[in-house]
Every structure is written in C-alpha cells, then in structure tokens.
Design an enzyme around this catalytic site. Structure first.
Site, PDB file in Angstrom:
ATOM      1  N   SER A  43      38.370  43.992  36.905  1.00 32.97           N
ATOM      2  CA  SER A  43      39.323  43.124  36.228  1.00 32.97           C
ATOM      3  C   SER A  43      38.627  41.899  35.682  1.00 32.97           C
ATOM      4  O   SER A  43      37.561  41.506  36.148  1.00 32.97           O
ATOM      5  CB  SER A  43      40.403  42.686  37.211  1.00 32.97           C
ATOM      6  N   LYS A  44      39.279  41.322  34.694  1.00 37.69           N
ATOM      7  CA  LYS A  44      38.785  40.102  34.055  1.00 37.69           C
ATOM      8  C   LYS A  44      38.573  39.003  35.066  1.00 37.69           C
ATOM      9  O   LYS A  44      37.693  38.173  34.903  1.00 37.69           O
ATOM     10  CB  LYS A  44      39.856  39.609  33.074  1.00 37.69           C
ATOM     11  N   ARG A  45      39.445  38.983  36.072  1.00 40.98           N
ATOM     12  CA  ARG A  45      39.395  37.874  37.018  1.00 40.98           C
ATOM     13  C   ARG A  45      38.036  37.765  37.709  1.00 40.98           C
ATOM     14  O   ARG A  45      37.595  36.698  38.052  1.00 40.98           O
ATOM     15  CB  ARG A  45      40.517  38.003  38.054  1.00 40.98           C
TER      16      ARG A  45
END
Ligand code: GLU
Length: 488
Positions: free
Chosen positions: A255-257
C-alpha cells in the site's frame, strides 16, 4: 513458419499512474510473449467513466516504454484486433449484451439505487452475503416492455445458473473451484450504457484471441463470472494465470501508506529501469537457482510461468537498492558519464566546467561506492566543489593541535612535486611524516578531512590525483585557516 498461438495482453485501467503491481503484470505478460514468440497486446480498460483521468493513457504508455516493455499491438502500435481502447468499442459490448439477453443468460434490472441500497442493508442485518435478490428476473415480458417504453433506466445483469460448479485451471494455482451460489448476478451493462469490466474484458479477450490471461490475484474471484460468460457465449476459454499478491515487509497488502507504489516515483528517485525490471521480475518468479541479477534480455530467455509461485511476494526496497547498485556498477563508463552530466546540470552545476576526463576519473574512483547517480554529489560532493564545512565528528577525532603545522609542511612538499601521481603523493607524505617523526596517520587523516571535509571515501591519493596539485594545496590552505581543533 506458422504463427505462435500465444497472445497475451496487459489491460490496465488508466488511473493516472502505473502501479508497480501493474508493471509486474505487464512484465510477466511481455516475458511470456517473448519466450513463446507470441504477441503482447496493450488494451486500455477505460469503461469506468467516473474514474477517467486526463492524460493517463499517454502517461501509461510512456512509462511502459521507459521500462523497455514494447507492445506488439495496442494504441499507437496498430494491430488487427483494434481499437485497443475499450471506450471506442462500446457498440461491440452492447451487441454482446443483446446476445446474452436473447439467450436468457442475462436480464434487465430496473431497480433503483435506493432500492438496492435498502436490500443491501437488509441483507447485512440478516448476515447474508450481499447479492442481488433477482426481483427483476421475475418481471413479465409486458412489465419489461412497459418499463422500457416509459424510459426507466436499467442495467443488464448476468443470470448466474443455479447450483452449478464453476471450475477452471489456473497455471499458477492449479484447479480452482467456485459454486454458483457464491456468485452475484453481476451487472454487465451499466445504466450509462457502458459495460462493466467483466463483460468488456471477456468480449475483448475473445475477439482479440487472447490465449493466456495473466493478471494479479485480486482478479481471481472475478474469474468464475468470466468462466460463466464464456460458457454462455459458447466460446473457448483462455488459460488463466493469477500472479501472487505484492506485500509490504509486514506482509500486509502493498500500500501507498508504507512506501511508493507508482513506477514514476521510482523513476524520479533515480532508480534505473534495469534495476526496477530485475527487482519486479523476482516478485513472484525465480530462476530455480541462486542467480539474482538479470537483464531484460536474459529474463526473456529464462522466464516461465511454471516458476511463478503462489505465495505473496514481499516488496523489499533494500533489495531494489542493492540491485540498483549492481546495475549501475556494471554500466559502461560512457553511459554513467551521460547520466552524471544530466544530474549535475539538474543540480545547477555546469558539467562542462569539469570536463569529461575529470568526470570519468570521478566515476572510476566512486564506482564501488554509489548505488544511485545522485550519490556522486551526495557521497562525494568534494569532487564538485571545495568543502564548505568539515565534519565535526571527524575534526574531533582526527584534527590535533599540531595538525595545521603538519599539513602546512606537507603542502610545501607537495608544491615541489612535478605533475604528481598517486605514488609521488604517497612517497612525499611518507617522507614528510618521517621528517616530522610522526606516523603516516598523523598526516593522512587530517589531509583527507582538509580535501574532502569528510572522514571516508575512495583512496586518499586517488582523490588528490583527481583534484590536482593546485586544488589540493588550496584546500590544505583553507583547512588550516578554517579548522579549529575541537575543545578537549
Ligand atoms: N482492467 C483491469 C485492471 O485494471 C484488468 C484486469 C485483467 O487483466 O483482467 O487491472
């Protein structure tokens, strides 16, 4: 020669950037096509008009080309199965929805979004799997005609057969089986007249004669719907291969996070396409032995779907960095020079000020120490400008009260040398140390600090040769003026 029957496609939805997972799908399709002398098709799946992003397709194509993944057919590349952009093929999908309606494999649904929402909430309350309740499947011909005449908006839904097993073989996962009970009456044509992914995907894979559908695992649960559509049309199915999920180091879904997911982010950070491709290739595939460094050409020969595993693949940036180091290190001088010049210019320095010979010497000195082009100016800024400051920790450790005096003597000796090379500098330093009755280290460490501002780097005498005698002496002078021994 007969044409290879292998035809594969990369079918991204243009969301504005290419996700690293998308690059992996594109790469595996490309490699599989190369290995089997087949054709690699790019198809743009843009029927979700709500998600339309201006310029996304051009961006995607630019990124694929940057990575070296040329497609044989697709937007701008031609081919007999075009157009390759789904929004230009809507008539085809409409005709096929019509065929399914006639075969009673699909039906019109006039339920309003409000009614569907209510139904969903009710099912949730009763802890039922959310599924369309088939209200509109029970409409009579007359009711349908009436609704159509009064211009009621509708969608076309697939009629999932009752109580059948839906199974298919997946090259990576083996036999996969679903029961029709688990499958919703999927919308095929939306109320705006556009097809959903499922209908467009199947119709196109058939008409584009796709032999192998290679895509991410997130599409596995859609596949039974596709299988039912192939059956309803009476078409032969392609072979399926669902690639393992990409995971963060903590094994959650990538994920981007937890880091960058856009290929462009990696491009901007200065990753080489060779490193990124090599890294991405190993996310799910392995050569069956210990080798880890591959060029795209080598991958084209080695790749096989049989060596793709089921287990999720961890996206480990350290490994990517290491591969970047390996690929940068093995690049020919000329290529590194061109990249370094571009980097210098971008950083506001004029590469011509240094000259190619100078830069090539820097490249030789730093080759084993840089993972990225930007490391040249970050790890060895002293090749591009005299130190502005000196590392306080190194001053503390290496700059003694007598260092200024020693370096001053050393500078005088260096001045006497005629076009010194490594050996001459080294001999001169040894002689000076001897005459001062101190160890070589009493000169070497402060000298490194004086010329570079740092405590580490390539061989000190290599640095001196690159900087040249004048500059070396000048830097010794400024260091003597500017460095004050740390207070004890
Ligand atoms: N358009 C889908 C995507 O964005 C394609 C999935 C498939 O390959 O079938 O990934």
């Amino acid at each position: 020669m007969t044409e290879s029957p292998v035809r594969v496609r990369f079918a991204p939805s243009p969301t504005g950037y290419l996700h690293v997972g998308g690059l992996r799908t594109a790469l595996y399709n490309y490699l599989f096509a190369k290995k089997s002398s087949g054709r690699f098709v790019l198809r743009i799946e843009d029927t979700d008009r709500g998600r339309y992003v201006e310029g996304a397709v051009q961006n995607l194509i630019k990124t694929l080309k940057w990575a070296g993944l040329d497609f044989d057919e697709g937007p701008g590349a031609g081919g007999e199965s075009g157009p390759y952009i789904q929004s230009e093929r809507t008539e085809l999908y409409r005709q096929h929805a019509e065929i399914l309606l006639e075969k009673k494999a699909a039906y019109r649904c006039f339920c309003t979004p409000d009614r569907l929402e209510q139904m969903r909430r009710e099912q949730e309350k009763q802890k039922l799997t959310p599924k369309y309740d088939r209200t509109c499947l029970r409409l009579s011909e007359d009711e349908i005609r009436e609704n159509l005449n009064s211009g009621k908006p509708f969608v076309v839904r697939m009629k999932v057969p009752d109580d059948v097993n839906v199974s298919f073989n997946d090259i990576i996962r083996g036999d996969v089986e679903f029961h029709s009970r688990q499958i919703d009456d999927q919308v095929l044509i939306k109320s705006d007249g556009y097809p959903t992914y499922h209908l467009a995907n199947v119709v196109d894979d058939h008409h584009m004669r796709i032999s192998h559908v290679i895509r991410g695992e997130e599409w596995l649960s859609s596949t039974p719907k596709h299988v039912l559509l192939y059956r309803a049309f009476g078409w032969e199915m392609p072979q399926f291969a669902h690639l393992p999920l990409l995971l963060n180091p903590d094994r959650s879904k990538l994920s981007k996070r937890q880091g960058d997911v856009a290929v462009e982010d990696y491009q901007q950070k200065g990753y080489l396409k060779e490193a990124l491709i090599n890294f991405i290739a190993l996310l799910g595939w392995n050569p069956g032995d210990e080798r880890e460094i591959f060029s795209l050409a080598e991958l084209e020969k080695e790749f096989s779907l049989e060596r793709v595993n089921k287990a999720g693949a961890v996206f480990n940036v350290e490994k990517l960095n290491w591969l970047n180091f390996q690929h940068l290190r093995s690049k020919p001088d000329g290529e590194v020079l061109a990249m370094l010049k571009e980097h210098l210019a971008k950083s506001g320095m004029d590469p011509a000020k240094f000259g190619d010979d100078y830069l090539l010497r820097v490249i030789t000195a730093m080759r084993e120490r840089v993972s990225f082009i930007k490391d040249y100016t970050e790890k060895s800024p002293y090749f591009f400008r005299a130190p502005n400051e000196y590392d306080p920790a190194i001053i503390k450790k290496r700059w003694k009260p007598q260092s200024a005096e020693y370096l001053s003597k050393l500078g005088e000796q260096f001045a006497k040398l005629a076009s010194p090379q490594k050996q001459e500098y080294e001999d001169s330093l040894h002689r000076t140390a001897e005459s001062l009755k101190v160890g070589n280290g009493e000169l070497i460490h402060p000298l490194r600090l004086a010329v570079s501002g740092m405590g580490e780097g390539p061989g000190l005498f290599d640095i001196l040769v690159i900087l040249g005698k004048e500059e070396t002496i000048r830097r010794i002078g400024s260091a003597i003026d500017r460095i004050k021994p740390a207070a004890a």
